[in-house]
Every structure is written in C-alpha cells, then in structure tokens.
Scaffold this active site. Sequence first.
Site, PDB file in Angstrom:
ATOM      1  N   ARG A 154       1.275  -0.999   0.025  1.00  0.00           N
ATOM      2  CA  ARG A 154      -0.132   0.121  -0.313  1.00  0.00           C
ATOM      3  C   ARG A 154       0.882   0.843  -0.290  1.00  0.00           C
ATOM      4  O   ARG A 154       1.675   0.911   1.243  1.00  0.00           O
ATOM      5  CB  ARG A 154      -0.914  -0.285   0.889  1.00  0.00           C
ATOM      6  CG  ARG A 154      -1.632   1.060   1.281  1.00  0.00           C
ATOM      7  CD  ARG A 154      -2.839   1.059   2.488  1.00  0.00           C
ATOM      8  NE  ARG A 154      -4.079   0.688   2.362  1.00  0.00           N
ATOM      9  CZ  ARG A 154      -4.861   0.364   2.581  1.00  0.00           C
ATOM     10  NH1 ARG A 154      -5.289   1.273   3.544  1.00  0.00           N
ATOM     11  NH2 ARG A 154      -5.984  -0.287   2.652  1.00  0.00           N
TER      12      ARG A 154
ATOM     13  N   HIS B  97      -7.519   1.190  -5.970  1.00  0.00           N
ATOM     14  CA  HIS B  97      -7.617  -0.161  -4.636  1.00  0.00           C
ATOM     15  C   HIS B  97      -8.084  -0.911  -4.950  1.00  0.00           C
ATOM     16  O   HIS B  97     -10.226  -1.281  -5.143  1.00  0.00           O
ATOM     17  CB  HIS B  97      -8.982   0.708  -3.364  1.00  0.00           C
ATOM     18  CG  HIS B  97      -8.110  -0.017  -2.382  1.00  0.00           C
ATOM     19  ND1 HIS B  97      -7.936  -1.089  -2.274  1.00  0.00           N
ATOM     20  CD2 HIS B  97      -8.834   0.150  -1.239  1.00  0.00           C
ATOM     21  CE1 HIS B  97      -7.683  -1.032  -0.952  1.00  0.00           C
ATOM     22  NE2 HIS B  97      -8.768  -0.335  -0.093  1.00  0.00           N
TER      23      HIS B  97
ATOM     24  N   GLN C  68     -10.013  -4.117  -2.646  1.00  0.00           N
ATOM     25  CA  GLN C  68     -11.690  -3.651  -1.978  1.00  0.00           C
ATOM     26  C   GLN C  68     -12.542  -4.061  -3.588  1.00  0.00           C
ATOM     27  O   GLN C  68     -13.414  -3.965  -2.885  1.00  0.00           O
ATOM     28  CB  GLN C  68     -11.672  -2.162  -1.844  1.00  0.00           C
ATOM     29  CG  GLN C  68     -13.143  -1.750  -1.738  1.00  0.00           C
ATOM     30  CD  GLN C  68     -13.414  -1.975  -0.179  1.00  0.00           C
ATOM     31  OE1 GLN C  68     -11.512  -2.354   1.075  1.00  0.00           O
ATOM     32  NE2 GLN C  68     -14.187  -2.947   0.291  1.00  0.00           N
TER      33      GLN C  68
ATOM     34  N   ASP D 124     -17.057   6.951  -0.194  1.00  0.00           N
ATOM     35  CA  ASP D 124     -16.365   6.801   0.329  1.00  0.00           C
ATOM     36  C   ASP D 124     -16.100   8.200   1.161  1.00  0.00           C
ATOM     37  O   ASP D 124     -16.618   9.331   0.346  1.00  0.00           O
ATOM     38  CB  ASP D 124     -15.286   6.113  -0.481  1.00  0.00           C
ATOM     39  CG  ASP D 124     -14.054   5.666  -0.580  1.00  0.00           C
ATOM     40  OD1 ASP D 124     -13.665   5.277   1.176  1.00  0.00           O
ATOM     41  OD2 ASP D 124     -12.820   6.106  -1.112  1.00  0.00           O
TER      42      ASP D 124
ATOM     43  N   CYS E  28     -16.275   1.335   0.879  1.00  0.00           N
ATOM     44  CA  CYS E  28     -15.483   0.651   2.011  1.00  0.00           C
ATOM     45  C   CYS E  28     -14.567   0.920   3.437  1.00  0.00           C
ATOM     46  O   CYS E  28     -13.626  -0.616   3.884  1.00  0.00           O
ATOM     47  CB  CYS E  28     -14.066   0.825   1.323  1.00  0.00           C
ATOM     48  SG  CYS E  28     -12.912   2.404   0.920  1.00  0.00           S
TER      49      CYS E  28
ATOM     50  N   ARG F 179     -12.865  -8.987   2.592  1.00  0.00           N
ATOM     51  CA  ARG F 179     -11.176  -8.809   1.894  1.00  0.00           C
ATOM     52  C   ARG F 179     -10.941  -9.968   2.137  1.00  0.00           C
ATOM     53  O   ARG F 179      -9.936 -10.231   1.412  1.00  0.00           O
ATOM     54  CB  ARG F 179     -10.987  -7.401   2.711  1.00  0.00           C
ATOM     55  CG  ARG F 179     -11.760  -6.300   2.089  1.00  0.00           C
ATOM     56  CD  ARG F 179     -11.733  -5.773   0.974  1.00  0.00           C
ATOM     57  NE  ARG F 179      -9.846  -5.719   0.408  1.00  0.00           N
ATOM     58  CZ  ARG F 179      -8.991  -4.085   1.385  1.00  0.00           C
ATOM     59  NH1 ARG F 179      -9.737  -3.344   1.977  1.00  0.00           N
ATOM     60  NH2 ARG F 179      -7.828  -3.705   0.822  1.00  0.00           N
TER      61      ARG F 179
HETATM   62  N1   CP Z   1     -11.111  -0.308   2.829  1.00  0.00           N
HETATM   63  C1   CP Z   1      -9.754  -0.030   3.604  1.00  0.00           C
HETATM   64  O1   CP Z   1      -8.655  -0.574   2.154  1.00  0.00           O
HETATM   65  O2   CP Z   1      -9.534  -0.314   4.575  1.00  0.00           O
HETATM   66  P1   CP Z   1      -8.612   0.259   5.425  1.00  0.00           P
HETATM   67  O3   CP Z   1      -7.457   1.455   4.599  1.00  0.00           O
HETATM   68  O4   CP Z   1      -8.059  -0.010   7.137  1.00  0.00           O
HETATM   69  O5   CP Z   1      -6.638  -1.521   5.088  1.00  0.00           O
HETATM   70  N1  NVA Z   2     -10.517   6.713  -0.522  1.00  0.00           N
HETATM   71  C1  NVA Z   2      -9.611   5.893   0.607  1.00  0.00           C
HETATM   72  C2  NVA Z   2      -9.908   4.656   0.809  1.00  0.00           C
HETATM   73  C3  NVA Z   2      -9.523   4.092   2.497  1.00  0.00           C
HETATM   74  C4  NVA Z   2      -9.253   2.556   2.210  1.00  0.00           C
HETATM   75  C5  NVA Z   2      -8.606   6.612   0.715  1.00  0.00           C
HETATM   76  O1  NVA Z   2      -7.526   6.523  -0.028  1.00  0.00           O
HETATM   77  O2  NVA Z   2      -7.554   7.208   1.933  1.00  0.00           O
END
Ligand code: CP
Ligand code: NVA
Length: 307
Positions: free
Chosen positions: A107, A134, A137, A225, A264, A292
Amino acid sequence: MPDFLEINEVPVNDLRSILEDAKRVKLERNGKSRGVLDVGTPLSDFVVALIFEKQSTRTRLSFDVGVRQMGGQSIVLASTDLQRSRGESAKDTALMLSRYVDLIMIRTFADRVIREMVEHASVPVINGLTDYSHPCQIMADVMTFEEKAGPIKGKTVAWVGTGNNVCNSFLHAAGQFGFNFVFCGPEGFDPDQREVFFATSMGSEVIIDRNPVNCVKNADMIVTDAWISMHEEVDPVYKQKLKAFQVNKELLSFAKPDVVFMHCLPAHREEEVTSEVLDGPNSVVLDEAENRLHVQKSIMKWCLGLI
Ligand code: CP
Ligand code: NVA
C-alpha cells in the site's frame, strides 16, 4: 507469475476464477475459528511481505490473517520500519525483497512506486491501494454484491461523492464485469477520464449526473467513500461542496427498497454517510470488510500460480 495491480489488467476469466475460489473457501471455512488452517495449507511454502506506506486496518488484518490461514508466513512492515522512509528506492527495495520473500503486497502513495516495484521484483506484487486505485477492495465488493443480490452483470452502481481511487477501481470493474455506473458528485470531482473510457469501451454505460436523487433512482447498489482520502489535504471548502452528496435516509428513500449500500470503510459518520444508513438494513459494509479476507486469499493464490 502475474502481478495483481489493476482490475482492468487481469483477464476477466481470471477475475472470475478468483471470485469462485474465494466463495468456495469461504463456504468451506463457515463456522470454523479464524485460526483453523485452510484445507491443503496452500501457502505453506511461502513467505509474504506486507508493506504499508499508509495507514490501514482492514487491509493489514485481512492480508495477515489470510496468509496465516493458508499456512504461510507474513511479515508486516510499516514505512517507518523500512529504509524506504530514508530514501531507499522502490527499485532497490523490490530487488532485495525478491531474495527473501515469495510475494509482495504494498500500500503506497504514487502509482509509479508500485510500477517501479513490479519492474524490478522477480516475485509477484499486489496493489493494496495507491492514490490511484484500490483493486482488492472492489473485488471484495463484487463478491459481496453477488452474495446479496446475484450476478452483477447488467446491474447499475451509483457512486455518490468524489471520483477517487476506489471509484477508479469501480470503473475498471464495471468494464470487466459488465455493470453500468452512474457517478454523482459536484463539478470538479469527476472520476478520471481514462477509467470512464475503459468502462465505456468495454460496453458499460457510464453516466455523470449532478443530481443525487436521479442518480440513485434506478441503482442496484449505492456506494460512497471518504470525501478526503489519505493522500489528500483537508480543505473545509472542499467538504462544503460535497454536503449535498451525503448518503442519508432521505436519499435512500428515492432508491429501490432492496438497494445494497456499500462503503469500503473507514467511514466518517455524518459526513459522506449517516449512521442511519451505515448501520441500516441496506448496508453490507461488514460483509465487504469480511470478504476482503476471502478474496485476497484467492488473489494471493492466483499470483502464486495456485489457482
Ligand atoms: N477499506 C480499506 O482498505 O480499509 P483500510 O484502510 O483499513 O485497510
Ligand atoms: N479513498 C480512501 C480509501 C481508504 C480505504 C483513501 O484512499 O484514503
């Protein structure tokens, strides 16, 4: 062996195999404790590095537990644990990690970091979220929708909010799985044109609509989101522009009674969504979070040539 970088870069048959495998193993595990090993311990010969250059709750836990359930070994690394935070390149990190581990999940911020890792890693790389997308997700979201409401092909997904990384992956999925996508947000927040083009070029209908009521009327799924993602600056004016795009009970009253609501998570209660909706009967957010785990286990197996 293949990387799992974007939903639109994986053949749709493989995406379907991943979902089928996830469904099968989820069913097999039904009712068992979380620590029980999966039949055949498919990852027993493998070590997986899980790198987090941004915060995470679900991705961290679900990948880590997933590796353990499959009998593999995981090493969770925060950016502060690595020389990356002192300037070591993605290239050098990828070259070196490939000598220690069999699979890398990362990530990170810029998409180019993950591309650089892929270019130099000799083991598969999984995208665990970038500023741009993502994909894990949305694989879980497709799995969840189909569990609740049947095949997603031909259905309509209404996205209410900002055209962000999660939205980009939804557009990839729209093209691959054949569903239509209605985007509803203020001007200046539209999704990336490249992703809209991908979805439409695959035959999906994509509509940009500024009116939330129009947007949700025919939707089979409503999704939103966070208005501000991890890589974005907090700007109070920005939030003001989004106020009219909150998913609340009133908006839901214009949708089909059995519409599926997704987020998410993490959610910002009373901002992009009210608690009434998030905790309400249409919400499947906890199933999304659980899936997930199941879908990522299958993604890891796919990357390692095990499905
Ligand atoms: N939805 C998601 O990716 O959650 P986290 O940021 O907690 O990993
Ligand atoms: N759009 C959000 C998703 C988190 C899982 C971010 O990138 O922070």
